[in-house]
Design an enzyme around this catalytic site. Structure first.
Site: not given
Ligand code: GLN
Length: 192
Positions: A49-51, A81, A110, A138-139, A174, A176
């Site tokens: 997700g987004e840390s 991630c 990151r 993903i990113r 991921h 999941e």
């Molecule tokens: N770039 C996201 C972060 O810094 C991580 C991306 C992800 O979990 N798919 O949290």
């Protein structure tokens, strides 16, 4: 079938996917949003997700210190991630003042793979599994440095993307989003 009760940190991100992956493996899976829910689990998954958002929400929900305490006490945890970033002791290119839960003696970078290759997929060989896994990035972060107790299980672009330290497991990708339960099973093995 395991009798373990495994939590998924449910502040933001791929919560549903991890709950489904655990349920498919016959494990009791619960969403964790409150300290009492955290106390009730034998292990915890920190989703993608987004840390930065997850760290802020963990602080607001009074979960950050309880999470640190349980991980310090040896609770098995698996970060995917953004979850890997949350478990890392150190971040490069984090947001200003970005906090982590920590416990895993690694430095993560990151969004390490850069804009051109924002997201990609590859067949990845992983220590402990006979056949490669289909890994979706993903990113994604990569691991820039590992402490002496950290085992590297897989690398991509020359950098570790799956690591284990004692009862902590983390992947840049991921598992999941796949129906392949093998990496979740590796985590469940850490519950002992
Ligand atoms: N770039 C996201 C972060 O810094 C991580 C991306 C992800 O979990 N798919 O949290």
């Amino acid at each position: 079938m395991s009798t373990a009760r495994v939590g998924v940190l449910a502040l933001q991100g791929d919560v549903r996917e991890h709950l489904a992956a655990l349920t498919a493996l016959g494990v009791e899976a619960v969403a964790v949003r409150r300290p009492a829910e955290l106390e009730s689990v034998d292990g915890l998954i920190l989703p993608g997700g987004e840390s930065t958002t997850m760290a802020k929400l963990a602080r607001i929900f009074d979960l950050l210190e309880p999470l640190r305490a349980r991980i310090k006490d040896g609770m098995p945890a698996f970060g995917t991630c953004a979850g890997m970033i949350l478990l890392a002791d150190r971040i490069v290119d984090g947001a200003a003042g970005q906090e982590t839960i920590g416990g895993l003696d690694i430095t993560v970078r990151r969004n390490a793979f850069g804009r051109q290759v924002d997201s990609f997929e590859e067949q990845l060989a992983l220590d402990g599994l006979t056949d490669p896994v289909h890994a979706v990035f993903i990113r994604a972060p990569w691991v820039e440095e590992t402490g002496p107790g950290v085992e590297v299980l897989a690398t991509a672009a020359g950098h570790p993307v799956a690591v284990r330290q004692g009862r902590l497991l983390a992947t840049s990708f991921h598992p999941e989003v796949e129906t392949d339960g093998r990496i979740h099973r590796l985590f469940l093995d850490l519950l002992g």
